[in-house]
Design an enzyme around this catalytic site. Structure first.
Site, PDB file in Angstrom:
ATOM      1  N   LYS A  64       0.853  -1.196   0.000  1.00  0.00           N
ATOM      2  CA  LYS A  64       0.000   0.000   0.000  1.00  0.00           C
ATOM      3  C   LYS A  64       0.885   1.240   0.000  1.00  0.00           C
ATOM      4  O   LYS A  64       1.924   1.276   0.622  1.00  0.00           O
ATOM      5  CB  LYS A  64      -0.912   0.013   1.230  1.00  0.00           C
ATOM      6  CG  LYS A  64      -1.734  -1.253   1.407  1.00  0.00           C
ATOM      7  CD  LYS A  64      -2.619  -1.545   0.220  1.00  0.00           C
ATOM      8  CE  LYS A  64      -3.426  -2.813   0.441  1.00  0.00           C
ATOM      9  NZ  LYS A  64      -3.622  -3.596  -0.740  1.00  0.00           N
ATOM     10  N   GLY A  65       0.458   2.261  -0.725  1.00  0.00           N
ATOM     11  CA  GLY A  65       1.218   3.501  -0.797  1.00  0.00           C
ATOM     12  C   GLY A  65       1.934   3.674  -2.120  1.00  0.00           C
ATOM     13  O   GLY A  65       2.522   4.708  -2.378  1.00  0.00           O
ATOM     14  N   CYS A  66       1.894   2.649  -2.944  1.00  0.00           N
ATOM     15  CA  CYS A  66       2.504   2.731  -4.279  1.00  0.00           C
ATOM     16  C   CYS A  66       1.433   3.178  -5.269  1.00  0.00           C
ATOM     17  O   CYS A  66       0.311   2.683  -5.238  1.00  0.00           O
ATOM     18  CB  CYS A  66       3.052   1.378  -4.717  1.00  0.00           C
ATOM     19  SG  CYS A  66       4.490   0.863  -3.819  1.00  0.00           S
ATOM     20  N   GLU A  67       1.797   4.092  -6.138  1.00  0.00           N
ATOM     21  CA  GLU A  67       0.881   4.542  -7.183  1.00  0.00           C
ATOM     22  C   GLU A  67       0.600   3.392  -8.153  1.00  0.00           C
ATOM     23  O   GLU A  67      -0.515   3.199  -8.605  1.00  0.00           O
ATOM     24  CB  GLU A  67       1.520   5.714  -7.916  1.00  0.00           C
ATOM     25  CG  GLU A  67       0.618   6.380  -8.911  1.00  0.00           C
ATOM     26  CD  GLU A  67       1.289   7.600  -9.520  1.00  0.00           C
ATOM     27  OE1 GLU A  67       1.825   7.473 -10.624  1.00  0.00           O
ATOM     28  OE2 GLU A  67       1.297   8.650  -8.860  1.00  0.00           O
ATOM     29  N   SER A  68       1.616   2.642  -8.468  1.00  0.00           N
ATOM     30  CA  SER A  68       1.491   1.460  -9.320  1.00  0.00           C
ATOM     31  C   SER A  68       1.223   0.252  -8.423  1.00  0.00           C
ATOM     32  O   SER A  68       1.401   0.315  -7.215  1.00  0.00           O
ATOM     33  CB  SER A  68       2.790   1.220 -10.082  1.00  0.00           C
ATOM     34  OG  SER A  68       3.148   2.356 -10.803  1.00  0.00           O
TER      35      SER A  68
END
Length: 153
Positions: A64-68
């Site tokens: 969680k926290g990744c744009e991709s």
């Protein structure tokens, strides 16, 4: 962060040291003269990272926290930590490879002391990544540390 489901957990034999070619490719990023060359090296690095099989690209393995989309698995053996990771974005996959080269096969103490900002400074990448990429990278580094500290199983 959520726990990873055990129904589709990778076989422990998949968690190994990284190939020397991958480690050498990270060193080439540091030697690149400009951002375009570094970016190209990161993209090539991502191509060298083994792809996760589709059945392991589960929501509960996503960082969680990744744009991709990015997936991370952990295995500890004999006091060393090993990771499998993948992303649907080529640049992110290259950045993941850098993190894995820095942390694969290391002890909990070594991983806890790992400083992602220092690592990317030394490679000449700081200030070159967008804020969303930087946040995603921090989320991945944090997940690696949490696994090593036993906060995620």
């Amino acid at each position: 962060m959520t726990q990873i489901s055990t129904k589709n957990t990778p076989d422990s034999q998949l968690f190994t040291l990284l190939p020397a070619e991958l480690i050498a490719a990270v060193n080439q990023i540091e030697q690149a003269n400009n951002w375009q060359d570094k970016y190209r090296q990161i993209m090539l690095l991502g191509q060298q990272l083994p792809k996760l099989p589709d059945h392991l690209k589960q929501e509960d393995a996503q960082v969680k926290g990744c744009e991709s989309q990015a997936w991370l698995y952990h295995h500890q053996q004999n006091g060393q930590h090993f990771y499998l990771a993948d992303s649907d974005a080529r640049i992110v996959k290259g950045l993941i490879a850098i993190l894995l080269v820095a942390n694969q096969g290391k002890t909990t103490e070594q991983i806890t002391q790992f400083d992602v900002h220092h690592c990317f400074d030394s490679l000449g990448l700081s200030g070159q990544l967008s804020p969303s990429r930087t946040n995603g990278l921090a989320a991945l580094a944090s997940a690696i540390k949490h696994y090593a500290q036993g906060n995620i199983t």
